[in-house]
Design an enzyme around this catalytic site. Structure first.
Site, PDB file in Angstrom:
ATOM      1  N   GLU A 168      96.064 -18.762  97.190  1.00 37.43           N
ATOM      2  CA  GLU A 168      96.392 -20.195  97.243  1.00 37.43           C
ATOM      3  C   GLU A 168      95.146 -21.100  97.269  1.00 37.43           C
ATOM      4  OE1 GLU A 168      99.136 -20.970 100.438  1.00 37.43           O
ATOM      5  OE2 GLU A 168     100.707 -19.749  99.533  1.00 37.43           O
ATOM      6  N   GLU A 369     104.265 -13.800  97.635  1.00 42.08           N
ATOM      7  CA  GLU A 369     104.789 -14.292  98.925  1.00 42.08           C
ATOM      8  C   GLU A 369     106.072 -15.071  98.667  1.00 42.08           C
ATOM      9  OE1 GLU A 369     102.182 -16.706 101.393  1.00 42.08           O
ATOM     10  OE2 GLU A 369     100.456 -15.449 100.903  1.00 42.08           O
TER      11      GLU A 369
END
Length: 465
Positions: A168, A369
């Site tokens: 991220e 995720e």
């Protein structure tokens, strides 16, 4: 009759955590930006719970990994902490205890029948590189990251075949330089844009090094993990559509395009040029980004972004901000996770799958995720003493159904990892919202399998549900 969802052969059924969120700070060589922030501002963290112990993975990894095997996982992602592995940040020389620890974790993961996936950066820059050089705004830090990556590849590349450079990275840009939710909590568009560029460069340079070291010859693959938050327009009118296109370009495609296609979106470059805020780059660097794209993509998906054409006045007091181009749209009737304040929209799984299929060379990818954070889970304890998290099972099944639809229609997805195997420490939220298949009692560090842990074991053994 209920539909059966069967997934491709050798599908990854796994779960993800990170070093800073699970290991604790035991025997670490350096402090990360989060370790330091907790020292200076503990009240910024829920219940003032910091990163020192977290879920004690540093000490309990053997038992923890055995529990992951017990719930049927066949793959596991965690991260190697720069602050733990590297003794000398300038040379990339490793720390003995760090080497021992990660060797043990990797060997133990494999021994338990799981594929280890190793990520190199999960928001945990060594704080001294921030203090000395300005962190990700510095090209020198890019070079130091490559040295760290090279050390990790050389030490562990014989057993780790799946690597990712960053988790991220957009969150680093947003948290540190735009929206003040990561230390140093600046609001500085120019630094945000330079950090965005530099992290893309650092990723490409690490990938280049990976290939130069011959890590691919033995089946090694390298990618990146991006949080994709599709921007949905309020309506189909052209101004709303443009607002969503800009939001997607800034928050999603600024990392997705360079990673997969080797170049930044032209819309992004045009906007940043117009706003006189484009990063500093060289032809040589842009060529490195072009030549060193990823082998596979990890996608973290939690929630959509809803936007509309700009209606409020542009606020210039903060300097350049992405919200110059759109307003957020509060869609009536949306489903919410009340604990996290996030919209629940499983349909986006399908949209992401099709977007990757049609616009990103149908690159091999996996969900790295996806999960649901819930506060106060202890109130759902059943007669057998385990947490009856049916809401989590329902959430995961719904998301998997839409993912399955995308796979059926040809999207090249090879796995699904939840966030997270064992309840872990979550930055400022600490342990406020729990995400795991396995609960942790912070006072005793006792770990118990939730109902969702029993569920995933069945899903994994049936390769579907």
């Amino acid at each position: 009759m209920n539909k059966k969802y069967i997934f491709p052969e050798n599908f990854w059924w796994g779960s993800a955590t990170s070093g800073p969120q699970s290991e604790g700070t035991f025997n670490k060589r350096h402090k990360s930006v989060f370790d330091y922030w907790y020292e200076v501002e503990p009240e910024a963290f829920f219940d003032k719970v910091g990163p020192e112990i977290t879920s004690n993975f540093y000490n309990s990894y053997k038992e923890d990994l055995a529990m992951l095997k017990e719930i049927g996982l066949n793959s596991f992602r965690t991260s190697i902490q720069w602050t733990r592995l590297i003794k000398d940040l300038e040379t990339g020389e490793p720390d003995e205890d760090g080497v021992r620890f990660y060797n043990d974790v990797i060997d133990e993961t494999i021994k338990n029948g799981m594929i280890p996936v190793m990520n190199l950066h999960h928001f945990d820059l060594p704080v001294e590189l921030y203090n000395k050089y300005g962190g990700w705004t510095s090209k020198h830090v890019v070079e130091l990251f490559v040295k760290f990556a090279e050390t990790a590849f050389k030490l562990f590349g014989d057993r780790v075949k799946y690597w990712t450079t960053f988790n991220e990275p957009m969150v680093v840009v947003e948290g540190q330089y735009l929206y003040e939710f990561h230390y140093p909590k600046l609001v500085d568009g120019e630094k945000a844009v330079q950090a965005m560029y530099n992290i893309n460069l650092a990723s490409a340079k690490a990938i280049k090094r990976f290939r130069e070291l011959g890590c691919t010859e033995d089946g090694g693959k390298i990618g990146i993990v991006l949080n994709l938050t599709p921007a949905y327009p309020r309506s189909n009118n052209k101004d709303d559509l443009y607002a969503s296109k800009v939001a997607d370009t800034i928050f999603n495609y600024s990392f997705l395009d360079p990673a997969v296609k080797g170049e930044f979106p032209s819309l992004l470059i045009n906007l940043l040029k117009e706003d006189n805020i484009l990063w500093e780059s060289t032809e040589e660097e842009l060529q490195i980004i072009k030549d060193n794209t990823i082998d596979f993509l990890g996608v973290n998906y939690y929630q959509p972004r809803r936007v509309k054409a700009k209606e409020s006045e542009i606020d210039n007091t903060k300097g350049w901000m992405p919200e110059k181009y759109f307003d957020y749209y509060d869609m009536p009737g949306k489903r919410m996770n009340p604990y996290r304040g996030w919209e629940i929209y499983p349909e986006a799984m399908y949209d992401i799958a099709i977007n990757i299929r049609d616009n990103y060379n149908n690159i091999p990818w996996y969900i790295s995720e996806n999960g649901m954070g819930v506060e106060g889970e202890e109130k759902y304890i059943g007669e057998d003493g385990s947490i009856q998290d049916d809401y989590r099972i329902e959430f995961l099944e719904e998301h998997l159904q839409y993912l399955h639809k995308g796979i059926e229609e040809g999207s090249n997805c090879f796995g699904y990892h939840s966030w997270t195997p064992i309840d872990c420490w979550s930055w400022c939220n600490a342990y406020k919202n729990r995400y795991g298949y396995i609960a942790v009692d912070l006072a005793t560090q006792k770990k118990t399998i939730k109902k969702s842990g029993t569920w995933i074991k069945e899903v994994s053994s049936n390769n579907g549900f």
